[in-house]
Write a protein that holds these residues in place. Structure first.
Motif, PDB file in Angstrom:
ATOM      1  N   MET A  29      26.550 -48.823  54.860  1.00  0.00           N
ATOM      2  CA  MET A  29      26.295 -48.990  53.536  1.00  0.00           C
ATOM      3  C   MET A  29      27.321 -48.349  52.467  1.00  0.00           C
ATOM      4  SD  MET A  29      24.592 -51.873  51.811  1.00  0.00           S
ATOM      5  CE  MET A  29      23.228 -52.230  53.093  1.00  0.00           C
ATOM      6  N   PHE A  30      27.658 -48.801  51.918  1.00  0.00           N
ATOM      7  CA  PHE A  30      28.263 -47.477  51.424  1.00  0.00           C
ATOM      8  C   PHE A  30      27.548 -48.524  48.936  1.00  0.00           C
ATOM      9  CE2 PHE A  30      31.020 -47.747  54.420  1.00  0.00           C
ATOM     10  CZ  PHE A  30      31.641 -45.801  54.401  1.00  0.00           C
ATOM     11  N   HIS A  31      27.404 -47.004  48.087  1.00  0.00           N
ATOM     12  CA  HIS A  31      26.935 -47.222  47.415  1.00  0.00           C
ATOM     13  C   HIS A  31      28.191 -47.031  46.427  1.00  0.00           C
ATOM     14  CE1 HIS A  31      22.945 -48.581  48.074  1.00  0.00           C
ATOM     15  NE2 HIS A  31      22.768 -47.780  49.698  1.00  0.00           N
ATOM     16  N   LEU A  32      28.410 -47.331  46.263  1.00  0.00           N
ATOM     17  CA  LEU A  32      30.152 -47.271  44.922  1.00  0.00           C
ATOM     18  C   LEU A  32      29.200 -47.763  43.326  1.00  0.00           C
ATOM     19  CD1 LEU A  32      32.098 -49.645  46.921  1.00  0.00           C
ATOM     20  CD2 LEU A  32      31.971 -47.114  46.363  1.00  0.00           C
ATOM     21  N   TRP A  33      29.342 -46.790  42.508  1.00  0.00           N
ATOM     22  CA  TRP A  33      29.527 -46.867  41.413  1.00  0.00           C
ATOM     23  C   TRP A  33      30.110 -47.483  40.247  1.00  0.00           C
ATOM     24  CZ3 TRP A  33      24.761 -45.951  39.626  1.00  0.00           C
ATOM     25  CH2 TRP A  33      23.739 -45.338  40.401  1.00  0.00           C
ATOM     26  N   GLU A  34      29.904 -48.863  39.717  1.00  0.00           N
ATOM     27  CA  GLU A  34      31.044 -48.811  38.565  1.00  0.00           C
ATOM     28  C   GLU A  34      31.816 -48.554  37.353  1.00  0.00           C
ATOM     29  OE1 GLU A  34      32.094 -53.327  36.182  1.00  0.00           O
ATOM     30  OE2 GLU A  34      29.697 -52.825  37.464  1.00  0.00           O
ATOM     31  N   THR A  35      32.787 -48.004  37.647  1.00  0.00           N
ATOM     32  CA  THR A  35      33.376 -47.204  35.974  1.00  0.00           C
ATOM     33  C   THR A  35      33.199 -48.185  35.112  1.00  0.00           C
ATOM     34  OG1 THR A  35      34.048 -45.352  37.679  1.00  0.00           O
ATOM     35  CG2 THR A  35      34.685 -45.530  35.504  1.00  0.00           C
ATOM     36  N   LYS A  36      32.112 -47.123  33.707  1.00  0.00           N
ATOM     37  CA  LYS A  36      32.090 -48.685  33.194  1.00  0.00           C
ATOM     38  C   LYS A  36      33.390 -47.823  31.483  1.00  0.00           C
ATOM     39  CE  LYS A  36      28.358 -51.167  33.663  1.00  0.00           C
ATOM     40  NZ  LYS A  36      28.940 -52.209  33.870  1.00  0.00           N
ATOM     41  N   ARG A  37      33.980 -48.605  30.305  1.00  0.00           N
ATOM     42  CA  ARG A  37      34.947 -48.896  30.029  1.00  0.00           C
ATOM     43  C   ARG A  37      34.590 -48.177  28.552  1.00  0.00           C
ATOM     44  NH1 ARG A  37      39.777 -52.588  27.195  1.00  0.00           N
ATOM     45  NH2 ARG A  37      40.329 -50.675  25.190  1.00  0.00           N
ATOM     46  N   VAL A  38      34.862 -46.748  28.733  1.00  0.00           N
ATOM     47  CA  VAL A  38      34.924 -46.394  27.134  1.00  0.00           C
ATOM     48  C   VAL A  38      34.550 -46.396  25.791  1.00  0.00           C
ATOM     49  CG1 VAL A  38      33.717 -43.854  25.839  1.00  0.00           C
ATOM     50  CG2 VAL A  38      33.184 -44.635  28.044  1.00  0.00           C
ATOM     51  N   ASN A  39      34.664 -47.038  25.181  1.00  0.00           N
ATOM     52  CA  ASN A  39      35.786 -47.364  23.975  1.00  0.00           C
ATOM     53  C   ASN A  39      35.653 -46.127  22.415  1.00  0.00           C
ATOM     54  OD1 ASN A  39      36.559 -50.504  24.024  1.00  0.00           O
ATOM     55  ND2 ASN A  39      34.121 -50.390  24.752  1.00  0.00           N
ATOM     56  N   ASN A  40      36.851 -46.245  21.707  1.00  0.00           N
ATOM     57  CA  ASN A  40      36.764 -45.083  20.963  1.00  0.00           C
ATOM     58  C   ASN A  40      35.864 -46.092  20.060  1.00  0.00           C
ATOM     59  OD1 ASN A  40      38.468 -43.653  22.618  1.00  0.00           O
ATOM     60  ND2 ASN A  40      40.406 -44.580  22.093  1.00  0.00           N
ATOM     61  N   ASP A  41      35.695 -47.111  19.806  1.00  0.00           N
ATOM     62  CA  ASP A  41      34.492 -47.491  18.299  1.00  0.00           C
ATOM     63  C   ASP A  41      33.990 -49.034  17.968  1.00  0.00           C
ATOM     64  OD1 ASP A  41      37.927 -49.042  17.774  1.00  0.00           O
ATOM     65  OD2 ASP A  41      38.121 -48.124  16.298  1.00  0.00           O
ATOM     66  N   PHE A  42      33.733 -49.270  17.201  1.00  0.00           N
ATOM     67  CA  PHE A  42      33.195 -51.082  17.241  1.00  0.00           C
ATOM     68  C   PHE A  42      34.139 -51.368  17.618  1.00  0.00           C
ATOM     69  CE2 PHE A  42      31.723 -54.543  15.834  1.00  0.00           C
ATOM     70  CZ  PHE A  42      30.690 -54.774  16.799  1.00  0.00           C
ATOM     71  N   GLU A  43      35.475 -51.610  16.528  1.00  0.00           N
ATOM     72  CA  GLU A  43      36.577 -52.417  16.457  1.00  0.00           C
ATOM     73  C   GLU A  43      36.895 -52.565  18.082  1.00  0.00           C
ATOM     74  OE1 GLU A  43      37.800 -55.206  14.720  1.00  0.00           O
ATOM     75  OE2 GLU A  43      35.218 -54.025  13.001  1.00  0.00           O
ATOM     76  N   GLU A  44      37.115 -51.444  18.959  1.00  0.00           N
ATOM     77  CA  GLU A  44      37.863 -51.880  20.556  1.00  0.00           C
ATOM     78  C   GLU A  44      36.715 -52.134  21.237  1.00  0.00           C
ATOM     79  OE1 GLU A  44      39.555 -48.681  23.284  1.00  0.00           O
ATOM     80  OE2 GLU A  44      39.538 -47.748  21.140  1.00  0.00           O
ATOM     81  N   LEU A  45      35.521 -52.244  21.012  1.00  0.00           N
ATOM     82  CA  LEU A  45      34.951 -52.625  22.034  1.00  0.00           C
ATOM     83  C   LEU A  45      34.043 -54.461  21.267  1.00  0.00           C
ATOM     84  CD1 LEU A  45      31.942 -52.710  23.804  1.00  0.00           C
ATOM     85  CD2 LEU A  45      30.757 -52.582  22.443  1.00  0.00           C
TER      86      LEU A  45
END
Length: 62
Positions: A29-45
């Motif tokens: 078993m390997f545990h991997l962490w999912e990298t989440k995207r970081v948005n610069n502002d609300f419009e980008e999100l």
């Protein structure tokens, strides 16, 4: 939302048992962490979420 997200995931033990019952032998078993995207502002999100397709916990119950 976290509860909904976690309810969609199988327990590690369930996955291991299913693999073993399907004929898989040695398991590691390997545990991997999912990298989440970081948005610069609300419009980008907003643009990112709007363009997504498929099943999403953000749209359930709507």
């Amino acid at each position: 939302m976290k509860r909904e997200f976690l309810s969609r995931r199988f327990d590690s033990e369930q996955v291991e048992q299913a693999l073993e019952s399907s004929g898989f032998g040695w398991l590691k078993m390997f545990h991997l962490w999912e990298t989440k995207r970081v948005n610069n502002d609300f419009e980008e999100l907003n643009k990112d979420l709007t363009l997504r397709t498929g099943r999403s916990i953000l749209h359930e119950g709507m």
